[in-house]
Design a protein around this motif. Structure first.
Motif, PDB file in Angstrom:
ATOM      1  N   PRO A   1       5.721  92.069  -4.123  1.00  0.00           N
ATOM      2  CA  PRO A   1       5.852  90.870  -3.780  1.00  0.00           C
ATOM      3  C   PRO A   1       6.013  89.831  -4.928  1.00  0.00           C
ATOM      4  O   PRO A   1       5.122  89.838  -5.808  1.00  0.00           O
ATOM      5  CB  PRO A   1       4.806  90.596  -2.771  1.00  0.00           C
ATOM      6  N   MET A   2       6.766  88.901  -4.965  1.00  0.00           N
ATOM      7  CA  MET A   2       7.122  88.104  -6.207  1.00  0.00           C
ATOM      8  C   MET A   2       7.047  86.792  -5.830  1.00  0.00           C
ATOM      9  O   MET A   2       6.842  86.369  -4.608  1.00  0.00           O
ATOM     10  CB  MET A   2       8.597  87.948  -6.477  1.00  0.00           C
ATOM     11  N   ILE A   3       6.584  85.872  -6.817  1.00  0.00           N
ATOM     12  CA  ILE A   3       6.541  84.411  -6.807  1.00  0.00           C
ATOM     13  C   ILE A   3       7.042  83.667  -8.027  1.00  0.00           C
ATOM     14  O   ILE A   3       6.549  84.494  -8.848  1.00  0.00           O
ATOM     15  CB  ILE A   3       5.139  84.126  -6.120  1.00  0.00           C
ATOM     16  N   THR A   4       7.413  82.629  -7.747  1.00  0.00           N
ATOM     17  CA  THR A   4       7.768  81.877  -9.067  1.00  0.00           C
ATOM     18  C   THR A   4       6.475  81.010  -9.369  1.00  0.00           C
ATOM     19  O   THR A   4       6.021  80.300  -8.532  1.00  0.00           O
ATOM     20  CB  THR A   4       9.152  81.207  -8.918  1.00  0.00           C
ATOM     21  N   TYR A   5       6.399  80.461 -10.763  1.00  0.00           N
ATOM     22  CA  TYR A   5       5.326  79.598 -11.283  1.00  0.00           C
ATOM     23  C   TYR A   5       5.810  78.668 -11.829  1.00  0.00           C
ATOM     24  O   TYR A   5       5.164  77.610 -12.092  1.00  0.00           O
ATOM     25  CB  TYR A   5       4.358  80.335 -11.872  1.00  0.00           C
ATOM     26  N   GLY A   6       7.289  78.640 -12.065  1.00  0.00           N
ATOM     27  CA  GLY A   6       7.848  77.428 -13.010  1.00  0.00           C
ATOM     28  C   GLY A   6       8.768  76.643 -12.244  1.00  0.00           C
ATOM     29  O   GLY A   6       8.912  76.436 -11.069  1.00  0.00           O
ATOM     30  N   THR A   7       9.634  76.020 -13.303  1.00  0.00           N
ATOM     31  CA  THR A   7      10.724  75.030 -12.751  1.00  0.00           C
ATOM     32  C   THR A   7      12.227  75.799 -12.836  1.00  0.00           C
ATOM     33  O   THR A   7      13.064  75.015 -12.985  1.00  0.00           O
ATOM     34  CB  THR A   7      10.653  73.778 -13.577  1.00  0.00           C
ATOM     35  N   ASN A   8      12.304  77.123 -12.930  1.00  0.00           N
ATOM     36  CA  ASN A   8      13.729  77.646 -12.779  1.00  0.00           C
ATOM     37  C   ASN A   8      13.234  79.035 -12.065  1.00  0.00           C
ATOM     38  O   ASN A   8      12.078  79.715 -12.225  1.00  0.00           O
ATOM     39  CB  ASN A   8      14.466  77.584 -13.939  1.00  0.00           C
TER      40      ASN A   8
ATOM     41  N   VAL B   1       7.339  94.361   0.476  1.00  0.00           N
ATOM     42  CA  VAL B   1       8.355  94.233  -0.722  1.00  0.00           C
ATOM     43  C   VAL B   1       9.846  93.981   0.215  1.00  0.00           C
ATOM     44  O   VAL B   1      10.099  94.856   1.134  1.00  0.00           O
ATOM     45  CB  VAL B   1       8.564  95.121  -1.702  1.00  0.00           C
ATOM     46  N   THR B   2      10.357  92.782  -0.069  1.00  0.00           N
ATOM     47  CA  THR B   2      11.526  92.665   0.658  1.00  0.00           C
ATOM     48  C   THR B   2      12.708  92.238  -0.062  1.00  0.00           C
ATOM     49  O   THR B   2      12.557  92.424  -1.261  1.00  0.00           O
ATOM     50  CB  THR B   2      11.447  91.406   1.655  1.00  0.00           C
ATOM     51  N   SER B   3      14.264  91.931   0.015  1.00  0.00           N
ATOM     52  CA  SER B   3      15.141  92.058  -0.304  1.00  0.00           C
ATOM     53  C   SER B   3      14.760  90.441  -1.617  1.00  0.00           C
ATOM     54  O   SER B   3      15.419  90.581  -2.436  1.00  0.00           O
ATOM     55  CB  SER B   3      16.449  91.965   0.210  1.00  0.00           C
ATOM     56  N   LYS B   4      14.130  89.616  -0.715  1.00  0.00           N
ATOM     57  CA  LYS B   4      13.851  88.462  -1.602  1.00  0.00           C
ATOM     58  C   LYS B   4      13.239  88.672  -2.850  1.00  0.00           C
ATOM     59  O   LYS B   4      13.506  88.282  -4.180  1.00  0.00           O
ATOM     60  CB  LYS B   4      13.193  87.480  -0.811  1.00  0.00           C
ATOM     61  N   ASP B   5      12.141  89.815  -2.813  1.00  0.00           N
ATOM     62  CA  ASP B   5      11.363  90.088  -3.973  1.00  0.00           C
ATOM     63  C   ASP B   5      12.223  90.976  -4.838  1.00  0.00           C
ATOM     64  O   ASP B   5      12.187  90.530  -6.184  1.00  0.00           O
ATOM     65  CB  ASP B   5      10.412  91.006  -3.560  1.00  0.00           C
ATOM     66  N   ILE B   6      13.298  91.654  -4.478  1.00  0.00           N
ATOM     67  CA  ILE B   6      14.087  92.354  -5.223  1.00  0.00           C
ATOM     68  C   ILE B   6      14.982  91.601  -6.094  1.00  0.00           C
ATOM     69  O   ILE B   6      14.990  91.326  -7.485  1.00  0.00           O
ATOM     70  CB  ILE B   6      15.261  93.082  -4.528  1.00  0.00           C
ATOM     71  N   ILE B   7      15.582  90.312  -5.407  1.00  0.00           N
ATOM     72  CA  ILE B   7      16.250  89.260  -6.334  1.00  0.00           C
ATOM     73  C   ILE B   7      15.515  88.664  -7.019  1.00  0.00           C
ATOM     74  O   ILE B   7      15.742  88.261  -8.450  1.00  0.00           O
ATOM     75  CB  ILE B   7      17.358  88.613  -5.318  1.00  0.00           C
ATOM     76  N   LEU B   8      14.339  88.292  -6.969  1.00  0.00           N
ATOM     77  CA  LEU B   8      13.308  87.357  -7.730  1.00  0.00           C
ATOM     78  C   LEU B   8      12.986  88.128  -8.925  1.00  0.00           C
ATOM     79  O   LEU B   8      12.972  87.766  -9.949  1.00  0.00           O
ATOM     80  CB  LEU B   8      11.971  86.842  -6.730  1.00  0.00           C
TER      81      LEU B   8
ATOM     82  N   SER C   1       9.363  85.104  -0.627  1.00  0.00           N
ATOM     83  CA  SER C   1       9.935  85.835   0.654  1.00  0.00           C
ATOM     84  C   SER C   1       9.065  85.147   1.790  1.00  0.00           C
ATOM     85  O   SER C   1       8.004  84.503   1.566  1.00  0.00           O
ATOM     86  CB  SER C   1       9.415  87.321   0.522  1.00  0.00           C
ATOM     87  N   PRO C   2       9.989  85.299   2.991  1.00  0.00           N
ATOM     88  CA  PRO C   2       9.508  84.757   4.150  1.00  0.00           C
ATOM     89  C   PRO C   2       8.100  85.409   4.739  1.00  0.00           C
ATOM     90  O   PRO C   2       7.436  84.726   5.190  1.00  0.00           O
ATOM     91  CB  PRO C   2      10.472  85.141   5.230  1.00  0.00           C
ATOM     92  N   ILE C   3       7.861  86.493   4.556  1.00  0.00           N
ATOM     93  CA  ILE C   3       6.589  87.160   4.931  1.00  0.00           C
ATOM     94  C   ILE C   3       5.361  86.426   4.026  1.00  0.00           C
ATOM     95  O   ILE C   3       4.375  86.467   4.288  1.00  0.00           O
ATOM     96  CB  ILE C   3       6.441  88.688   5.021  1.00  0.00           C
TER      97      ILE C   3
ATOM     98  N   ARG D   1      20.826  91.882   2.790  1.00  0.00           N
ATOM     99  CA  ARG D   1      21.826  92.043   1.672  1.00  0.00           C
ATOM    100  C   ARG D   1      22.221  90.645   1.292  1.00  0.00           C
ATOM    101  O   ARG D   1      22.697  90.278   0.114  1.00  0.00           O
ATOM    102  CB  ARG D   1      22.943  92.884   2.060  1.00  0.00           C
ATOM    103  N   MET D   2      22.252  89.921   2.220  1.00  0.00           N
ATOM    104  CA  MET D   2      22.846  88.489   2.223  1.00  0.00           C
ATOM    105  C   MET D   2      21.960  87.550   1.125  1.00  0.00           C
ATOM    106  O   MET D   2      22.234  86.896   0.369  1.00  0.00           O
ATOM    107  CB  MET D   2      23.003  87.701   3.421  1.00  0.00           C
TER     108      MET D   2
END
Lengths: 206, 470
Positions: B289-296, B181-188, B449-451, B219-220
């Motif tokens: 770990p997160m992923i988007t499936y749609g268009t926003n 789990v990365t910071s990208k997953d937190i924000i998603l 996320s990158p990974i 953080r960025m």
């Protein structure tokens, strides 16, 4: 120094084009590949490009801007209009296409600012009133909507419905008189210079 | 009398008000203004029409990023309109006396990558740019937000901007992040929870132990995507991790100045009893770990979940939008995304194109190879990061894996330059937006996320990165 006078906007009386989609982002309003121009004009040509045209450039008949019966200076749009990219080109494109107001139940912040800076009026109404507007326009595409900037009201005379909307008092003066933010800021230069002097030894300013 | 407790946002805001008249927006002083080729030309035209100069040339920095190719950057740009737009920035910067890090300059890169990298971004500042991802700089405890071109003109003309004070929101994330789990997953995760309008009208502060434990680069990534929940911006109070990151960078204060700055920066935090207009508490252990499936970007889920169905939607409008998104994506509600074949992998953008991102990707892909038919773009955020990748030998790992190494730019994040995903093709992307056509007309985007993107690059199918971590 030249004072910039913008178009004055006091009252809009027009039919409307209904776009029911929610969360319309600015990438849909004007895709990035059309942001290469260095002037403010001409973006209306590619407004909603990929919803309006197929990849070969043929109009998609189901998209509302391609419906021959819908026309007008008012765009009715779903919740959270203008989200995403900060591109002011989205506001320019809407103005260039001929819109003077966008009516929605919610606007994204940056789009709202950009619209106001271009005399394109973002009119935020309640979700219920928005549904009444959509219904009135779907029932009769010739339905006239009246937006009175001074009174801050939006109404449909034929349906006898009306609602008040908010607009910042400063922006209202600007829009009604065609005033420009940069002129206002330039008039405040002495205050800005004074502020800079005061903060000379302040490290957040270095 | 006891002072009213204030949030970090309010402290920095108050300190930058030049002038405030009743019923008028605040005149807010801007410490640093970043510009690029796409949203600045009309602002410079405005100055020319008025016959005025840039008010404070040393507070504006320019770079070329959105509309540049990421190959052959030393050769003239092929496409005429792009070449003209880039040349226009060069001309405007020359004419008005603004520092420009153009193509070929060692400092060139994505505007939100180079600000922090060069030490332009410092705690307590106000920073604006004609780009919605300006919120990135909030990671340093700044008020940073994206603006339109009319506002770019305001800042060039007066080093100030007219703004209404937004409301404040605290998003507190406590606990330890799980494996993979990365910071990208937190924000998603946050955006999926509160929608693309959940932060509108607000300036967000991220806090809590999960945030405090993150590196500056991580953080960025979080602050970067604040705009995707509609927020005006996002910020994190500066701490020792922040100060260590800034120290020694080209525009960082030095010697005695450093000590003075540091003493000030240490005061930059919300008061204990400060009241936010909105608060959200998140348990870090609930994030996967997160992923988007749609268009926003709010159409996201845990990677092991199945795509929602129409029945999960609240009303007819949402059902309509969901159907539209599924049709565009060529996907079906109720199905998982794990195992979904992808055609492209994009490893770049102002969200995730820093050296730590590439180090984490290299760890996953080292000694492995991408499948045939899959295209993987590695597009670092700046010329300096390109160099660092080479110095650490990460480029060898990527090239051996069959990835394409590119030069710095916004690239396939926004479908403006030559780098686009073809119609109907699937791309797993480390960028920030999965809007229809964002990566090119008809392109279908999964944000991750990158990974997670790295694991997917090795299998060619959407993969759970946790299977790749011992």
């Amino acid at each position: 120094m030249k004072i910039m006078q913008k178009q004055k906007l006091t009252k809009i009386i027009s039919t409307a084009i209904p776009l029911r989609m929610e969360n319309v982002d600015t990438d849909q309003i004007i895709p990035a590949r059309f942001l290469k121009a260095t002037t403010r004009e001409g973006f209306g040509l590619n407004i909603f490009r990929d919803w309006r045209y197929d990849p070969d450039g043929n109009p998609k008949p189901h998209f509302v801007l391609n419906h021959p019966q819908y026309a007008g200076e008012i765009l009715l749009a779903g919740h959270n209009f203008g989200c995403g990219s900060s591109r002011e080109h989205a506001a320019w494109a809407l103005s260039d296409y001929g819109f003077k107001a966008v009516v929605s139940s919610f606007f994204a912040d940056i789009f709202k600012n950009n619209a106001l800076n271009n005399s394109l009026l973002p009119v935020q109404v309640t979700p219920d009133f928005l549904q009444l507007l959509f219904a009135a326009v779907h029932e009769n595409h010739k339905t006239k909507i009246v937006i009175d900037v001074d009174k801050q009201t939006i109404s449909v005379p034929s349906k006898k419905i009306s609602e008040a909307f908010d607009i910042n008092p400063y922006k209202k003066i600007c829009i009604m008189n065609g005033y420009d933010d940069v002129d206002y800021l330039l008039s405040l230069k002495p205050e800005i210079e004074e502020f800079e002097k005061k903060r000379k030894n302040d490290y957040s300013l270095s | 009398m006891k002072k009213t407790p204030r949030t970090l946002f309010e402290k920095i805001w108050d300190q930058h008000i030049v002038f405030q008249k009743d019923d008028y927006p605040a005149v807010l002083y801007i410490d640093a203004h970043l510009i690029h080729e796409v949203t600045s030309p009309q602002a410079f035209n405005g100055l020319k029409n008025r016959g005025i100069n840039v008010f404070r040339t040393h507070r504006t920095w320019a770079t070329m990023d959105h509309n540049v190719p990421t190959i052959d950057q030393d050769k003239p740009i092929q496409e005429e309109m792009s070449r003209k737009q880039v040349a226009m920035l060069q001309k405007n910067c020359d004419e008005f006396g603004i520092s420009l890090y153009g193509l070929g300059h060692p400092n060139q890169g994505i505007v939100h990558i180079i600000g922090p990298e060069l030490g332009i971004t410092k705690p307590g500042m106000t920073i604006v740019c004609g780009d919605s991802h300006t919120s990135t700089h909030g990671a340093f405890g700044t008020i940073s937000f994206g603006i339109g071109t009319s506002e770019v003109e305001q800042v060039l003309a007066s080093q100030s901007i007219l703004q209404y004070k937004p409301k404040t929101m605290n998003i507190k994330i406590d606990g330890k992040l799980g494996k993979g789990v990365t910071s990208k997953d937190i924000i998603l995760y946050i955006i999926a929870k509160i929608s693309t309008a959940g932060g509108t009208g607000h300036f967000v502060e991220y806090s809590g132990s999960a945030i405090n434990n993150l590196s500056m680069e991580a953080r960025m990534t979080i602050c970067n995507m604040s705009i995707e929940m509609g927020a005006r911006g996002g910020m994190i109070a500066p701490d020792e991790i922040t100060f260590a990151y800034i120290k020694g960078r080209p525009f960082a204060p030095k010697g005695k100045e450093w000590e003075k700055a540091l003493a000030y920066w240490k005061t930059l935090k919300s008061d204990k009893d400060a009241i936010y207009d909105k608060e959200l508490f998140i348990d870090a252990t609930d994030i996967e770990p997160m992923i988007t499936y749609g268009t926003n970007p709010a159409m996201g889920m845990k990677i092991t979940e199945t795509i929602p169905t129409e029945n999960d939607m609240e009303n007819e409008n949402q059902r309509h939008n969901f159907r539209d998104a599924m049709e565009y994506m060529g996907l079906q509600g109720g199905k998982p995304l794990l195992g979904q074949k992808v055609d492209y992998v994009f490893l770049g953008s102002c969200t995730n194109s820093r050296i730590e991102d590439y180090r984490s990707i290299a760890k996953i892909v080292k000694g492995k190879k991408k499948p045939e038919g899959l295209t993987v773009f590695v597009v670092p955020g700046s010329a300096h990061i390109v160099k660092q990748i080479e110095k650490e030998g990460l480029d060898r790992i990527f090239i051996d894996a069959g990835f394409e190494m590119r030069s710095a730019g916004c690239s396939a994040c926004l479908g403006m330059n030559d780098d686009k995903i073809p119609p109907g093709k699937y791309c797993i992307s480390t960028s920030n937006r999965n809007f229809q056509g964002r990566q090119g007309p008809g392109a279908r985007t999964f944000l991750a996320s990158p990974i997670t993107a790295a694991a997917t690059a090795i299998t060619g199918r959407v993969s759970d990165v946790r299977d790749f971590i011992k």
